[in-house]
Design a protein around this motif. Sequence first.
Motif, PDB file in Angstrom:
ATOM      1  N   THR A  95      33.090 -33.220   4.593  1.00 52.16           N
ATOM      2  CA  THR A  95      32.460 -31.973   4.178  1.00 52.16           C
ATOM      3  C   THR A  95      32.666 -31.706   2.698  1.00 52.16           C
ATOM      4  O   THR A  95      31.951 -30.922   2.101  1.00 52.16           O
ATOM      5  CB  THR A  95      33.009 -30.783   4.981  1.00 52.16           C
ATOM      6  N   GLY A  96      33.670 -32.362   2.096  1.00 49.34           N
ATOM      7  CA  GLY A  96      33.837 -32.258   0.657  1.00 49.34           C
ATOM      8  C   GLY A  96      32.568 -32.663  -0.068  1.00 49.34           C
ATOM      9  O   GLY A  96      32.203 -32.050  -1.086  1.00 49.34           O
ATOM     10  N   TRP A  97      31.875 -33.662   0.474  1.00 46.16           N
ATOM     11  CA  TRP A  97      30.641 -34.110  -0.178  1.00 46.16           C
ATOM     12  C   TRP A  97      29.545 -33.062  -0.088  1.00 46.16           C
ATOM     13  O   TRP A  97      28.683 -32.989  -0.966  1.00 46.16           O
ATOM     14  CB  TRP A  97      30.183 -35.441   0.419  1.00 46.16           C
ATOM     15  N   ALA A  98      29.570 -32.237   0.948  1.00 42.01           N
ATOM     16  CA  ALA A  98      28.613 -31.132   1.009  1.00 42.01           C
ATOM     17  C   ALA A  98      28.869 -30.164  -0.145  1.00 42.01           C
ATOM     18  O   ALA A  98      27.929 -29.680  -0.798  1.00 42.01           O
ATOM     19  CB  ALA A  98      28.726 -30.404   2.347  1.00 42.01           C
ATOM     20  N   PHE A  99      30.143 -29.891  -0.431  1.00 42.18           N
ATOM     21  CA  PHE A  99      30.480 -29.018  -1.556  1.00 42.18           C
ATOM     22  C   PHE A  99      30.150 -29.684  -2.889  1.00 42.18           C
ATOM     23  O   PHE A  99      29.736 -29.004  -3.828  1.00 42.18           O
ATOM     24  CB  PHE A  99      31.961 -28.650  -1.497  1.00 42.18           C
ATOM     25  N   TYR A 100      30.350 -31.019  -2.998  1.00 46.10           N
ATOM     26  CA  TYR A 100      30.027 -31.697  -4.244  1.00 46.10           C
ATOM     27  C   TYR A 100      28.530 -31.583  -4.540  1.00 46.10           C
ATOM     28  O   TYR A 100      28.126 -31.348  -5.682  1.00 46.10           O
ATOM     29  CB  TYR A 100      30.410 -33.179  -4.185  1.00 46.10           C
ATOM     30  N   GLY A 101      27.717 -31.763  -3.501  1.00 47.34           N
ATOM     31  CA  GLY A 101      26.278 -31.627  -3.692  1.00 47.34           C
ATOM     32  C   GLY A 101      25.888 -30.203  -4.031  1.00 47.34           C
ATOM     33  O   GLY A 101      25.030 -29.961  -4.887  1.00 47.34           O
ATOM     34  N   LEU A 102      26.510 -29.224  -3.357  1.00 47.16           N
ATOM     35  CA  LEU A 102      26.212 -27.822  -3.623  1.00 47.16           C
ATOM     36  C   LEU A 102      26.625 -27.434  -5.034  1.00 47.16           C
ATOM     37  O   LEU A 102      25.909 -26.698  -5.734  1.00 47.16           O
ATOM     38  CB  LEU A 102      26.918 -26.940  -2.598  1.00 47.16           C
ATOM     39  N   ALA A 103      27.786 -27.948  -5.487  1.00 51.36           N
ATOM     40  CA  ALA A 103      28.230 -27.662  -6.852  1.00 51.36           C
ATOM     41  C   ALA A 103      27.265 -28.250  -7.869  1.00 51.36           C
ATOM     42  O   ALA A 103      26.976 -27.633  -8.898  1.00 51.36           O
ATOM     43  CB  ALA A 103      29.635 -28.213  -7.079  1.00 51.36           C
ATOM     44  N   ALA A 104      26.745 -29.446  -7.586  1.00 46.45           N
ATOM     45  CA  ALA A 104      25.759 -30.042  -8.490  1.00 46.45           C
ATOM     46  C   ALA A 104      24.482 -29.208  -8.523  1.00 46.45           C
ATOM     47  O   ALA A 104      23.839 -29.075  -9.577  1.00 46.45           O
ATOM     48  CB  ALA A 104      25.446 -31.476  -8.052  1.00 46.45           C
ATOM     49  N   ALA A 105      24.128 -28.613  -7.376  1.00 43.48           N
ATOM     50  CA  ALA A 105      22.923 -27.782  -7.328  1.00 43.48           C
ATOM     51  C   ALA A 105      23.065 -26.517  -8.164  1.00 43.48           C
ATOM     52  O   ALA A 105      22.060 -25.901  -8.548  1.00 43.48           O
ATOM     53  CB  ALA A 105      22.609 -27.407  -5.874  1.00 43.48           C
ATOM     54  N   SER A 106      24.308 -26.127  -8.473  1.00 46.29           N
ATOM     55  CA  SER A 106      24.496 -24.930  -9.295  1.00 46.29           C
ATOM     56  C   SER A 106      23.923 -25.109 -10.697  1.00 46.29           C
ATOM     57  O   SER A 106      23.698 -24.125 -11.401  1.00 46.29           O
ATOM     58  CB  SER A 106      25.986 -24.564  -9.370  1.00 46.29           C
ATOM     59  N   ILE A 107      23.656 -26.342 -11.099  1.00 45.06           N
ATOM     60  CA  ILE A 107      23.082 -26.568 -12.427  1.00 45.06           C
ATOM     61  C   ILE A 107      21.711 -25.920 -12.549  1.00 45.06           C
ATOM     62  O   ILE A 107      21.298 -25.480 -13.626  1.00 45.06           O
ATOM     63  CB  ILE A 107      23.000 -28.078 -12.753  1.00 45.06           C
ATOM     64  N   PHE A 108      20.991 -25.814 -11.427  1.00 42.71           N
ATOM     65  CA  PHE A 108      19.663 -25.187 -11.466  1.00 42.71           C
ATOM     66  C   PHE A 108      19.783 -23.683 -11.729  1.00 42.71           C
ATOM     67  O   PHE A 108      18.893 -23.082 -12.339  1.00 42.71           O
ATOM     68  CB  PHE A 108      18.922 -25.460 -10.157  1.00 42.71           C
ATOM     69  N   VAL A 109      20.892 -23.079 -11.255  1.00 42.54           N
ATOM     70  CA  VAL A 109      21.139 -21.669 -11.549  1.00 42.54           C
ATOM     71  C   VAL A 109      21.547 -21.510 -13.007  1.00 42.54           C
ATOM     72  O   VAL A 109      21.065 -20.628 -13.716  1.00 42.54           O
ATOM     73  CB  VAL A 109      22.221 -21.106 -10.610  1.00 42.54           C
ATOM     74  N   TYR A 110      22.436 -22.383 -13.471  1.00 46.89           N
ATOM     75  CA  TYR A 110      22.895 -22.318 -14.868  1.00 46.89           C
ATOM     76  C   TYR A 110      21.733 -22.533 -15.843  1.00 46.89           C
ATOM     77  O   TYR A 110      21.729 -21.960 -16.935  1.00 46.89           O
ATOM     78  CB  TYR A 110      23.979 -23.368 -15.103  1.00 46.89           C
ATOM     79  N   ARG A 111      20.789 -23.374 -15.472  1.00 46.85           N
ATOM     80  CA  ARG A 111      19.659 -23.639 -16.364  1.00 46.85           C
ATOM     81  C   ARG A 111      18.746 -22.424 -16.525  1.00 46.85           C
ATOM     82  O   ARG A 111      17.900 -22.391 -17.406  1.00 46.85           O
ATOM     83  CB  ARG A 111      18.838 -24.815 -15.827  1.00 46.85           C
ATOM     84  N   ARG A 112      18.889 -21.422 -15.667  1.00 47.36           N
ATOM     85  CA  ARG A 112      18.077 -20.214 -15.781  1.00 47.36           C
ATOM     86  C   ARG A 112      18.637 -19.250 -16.812  1.00 47.36           C
ATOM     87  O   ARG A 112      18.154 -18.136 -16.949  1.00 47.36           O
ATOM     88  CB  ARG A 112      17.983 -19.533 -14.412  1.00 47.36           C
ATOM     89  N   LEU A 113      19.665 -19.682 -17.532  1.00 45.65           N
ATOM     90  CA  LEU A 113      20.262 -18.863 -18.584  1.00 45.65           C
ATOM     91  C   LEU A 113      19.937 -19.498 -19.925  1.00 45.65           C
ATOM     92  O   LEU A 113      20.759 -20.194 -20.517  1.00 45.65           O
ATOM     93  CB  LEU A 113      21.777 -18.785 -18.399  1.00 45.65           C
ATOM     94  N   PRO A 114      18.733 -19.293 -20.442  1.00 45.68           N
ATOM     95  CA  PRO A 114      18.304 -19.999 -21.657  1.00 45.68           C
ATOM     96  C   PRO A 114      19.129 -19.653 -22.887  1.00 45.68           C
ATOM     97  O   PRO A 114      19.224 -20.430 -23.823  1.00 45.68           O
ATOM     98  CB  PRO A 114      16.847 -19.554 -21.833  1.00 45.68           C
ATOM     99  N   GLN A 115      19.753 -18.479 -22.916  1.00 41.40           N
ATOM    100  CA  GLN A 115      20.512 -18.068 -24.091  1.00 41.40           C
ATOM    101  C   GLN A 115      21.954 -18.553 -24.063  1.00 41.40           C
ATOM    102  O   GLN A 115      22.680 -18.400 -25.038  1.00 41.40           O
ATOM    103  CB  GLN A 115      20.488 -16.530 -24.232  1.00 41.40           C
ATOM    104  N   ALA A 116      22.390 -19.160 -22.947  1.00 42.38           N
ATOM    105  CA  ALA A 116      23.775 -19.609 -22.827  1.00 42.38           C
ATOM    106  C   ALA A 116      24.007 -20.863 -23.665  1.00 42.38           C
ATOM    107  O   ALA A 116      23.110 -21.681 -23.860  1.00 42.38           O
ATOM    108  CB  ALA A 116      24.103 -19.894 -21.365  1.00 42.38           C
ATOM    109  N   ALA A 117      25.234 -20.994 -24.160  1.00 45.14           N
ATOM    110  CA  ALA A 117      25.591 -22.193 -24.922  1.00 45.14           C
ATOM    111  C   ALA A 117      25.511 -23.405 -24.001  1.00 45.14           C
ATOM    112  O   ALA A 117      26.023 -23.398 -22.888  1.00 45.14           O
ATOM    113  CB  ALA A 117      27.000 -22.045 -25.477  1.00 45.14           C
ATOM    114  N   ARG A 118      24.829 -24.450 -24.472  1.00 43.52           N
ATOM    115  CA  ARG A 118      24.677 -25.665 -23.671  1.00 43.52           C
ATOM    116  C   ARG A 118      24.867 -26.865 -24.582  1.00 43.52           C
ATOM    117  O   ARG A 118      23.904 -27.491 -25.029  1.00 43.52           O
ATOM    118  CB  ARG A 118      23.304 -25.676 -22.987  1.00 43.52           C
TER     119      ARG A 118
END
Length: 435
Positions: free
Chosen positions: A355-378
């Motif tokens: 189930t750790g791999w389910a969390f690893y995939g979910l954590a990777a999916a958080s990048i799509f949320v982070y990408r919705r912050l265009p003004q954030a430092a990247r």
Amino acid sequence: MPPISPRFSTTFTGSAATSPSPETTAPTRELARVLRLPDVILIVVGTVIGSGIFLVPGGVLRDSGGDVGLALLVWIVGGVLSLLGALTYAELGAMNPRAGGLYVYLRDAFGPLPAFLYGWALFFVIGSGSIATLSAAFARYIQQFVVLSALSAKLVSLAVILVVAGVNVRGTRHGAVVQNWSTAIKVGALLLLSALLLATGSGLAGTQVRVLTTPLTTELLRGIAVAMVAVLWAYEGWQYVTFSAGEIVEPQRVFVRGIVAGTLAIVAIYLLANLGYLAAIPILVSIFGAANGIALTAPRVFYAMARDGLFFRKLAEVHPRFGTPAVAILAGSAWTMVLAGSGTFEQLLTYVVFTGWAFYGLAAASIFVYRRLPQAARPFRVPGYPVTPLLFIAASGGIVVSTLVSRPTQALLGIGIILLGMPAYWWWRRSNRAA
């Protein structure tokens, strides 16, 4: 308690994070940034190389129909998938280099519940069970040199846990130095023996060696799928360095380079080891280094959870002299000793690690949320976005589905163990509101 806004969490000045976010009311000190690029690379390499590279290759070759070319191809594909995950986490870690890594990404993107459940599983089974397994393996290999009774072997296991806990309580810098030396020794030994085997062995020149000549059948494809799961398990561990992002100097630059370079190094080492395999090397240093790597990084998740008011508040304290989350380290080590002493950790680890791999995939999916912050430092953008994270998410999902299909009873029990964390989550959340 509402989910924390990624916009707040990803605002930084220079190489240090902003002051503690408002999700915590506990008076705590920040962890010092003392880890540099070589430390990050060696944490990645040292945490991954434990016993997997010594146990997995034979099974991968067998499941690949005895075809050396297919077996190596499985290792290459597994390495590429791991690299895709490392690149995805590199962008997340550069944007949000705070202690807790995956826990922080899950919390910011999807709310505190999935983040807590990941931390719950890490504390009670995944991290503690991994160290307990490694310490037991250490005791078994010690018996190649001295005769130990069952009680003595268990005491050796407990001693290993105490040593890695003491080293990492003493200071992050101390833990990193031990990690660096143990990693350098085991990688050096592995590379040297692989080179010697390649130089002196004649197995690859034999007439029976097959290289990408085995006809593809349904049975062989099923075997390759099983081999891929084993290979990804052998590569597992590079994500632990994200937990220590809050202690990395110039994290926007160093974290990216470290996690990518470390993962690439692992792929190269594993391919060379497979080419020169069929001889064992003393692996006590390898096992100790892997256990130390987990003890160095995993407590940072418990520290972050406690700062959010979702775990025992004492675990959010930073030692005034050593500058480490000493209570979090000791608490995790105490539970690890309970598992090691009871002997139940291997079964629990089998149930939950997938189930750790389910969390690893979910954590990777958080990048799509982070990408919705265009003004954030990247400072770093994952190449090939969105294909890169999607491929890694698909690989993570494949491991989860494969386990559900092949071992449904164990998988369901693992899910049940994680869901036991939900009542604990609601209790801590309610207590935090009352406070």
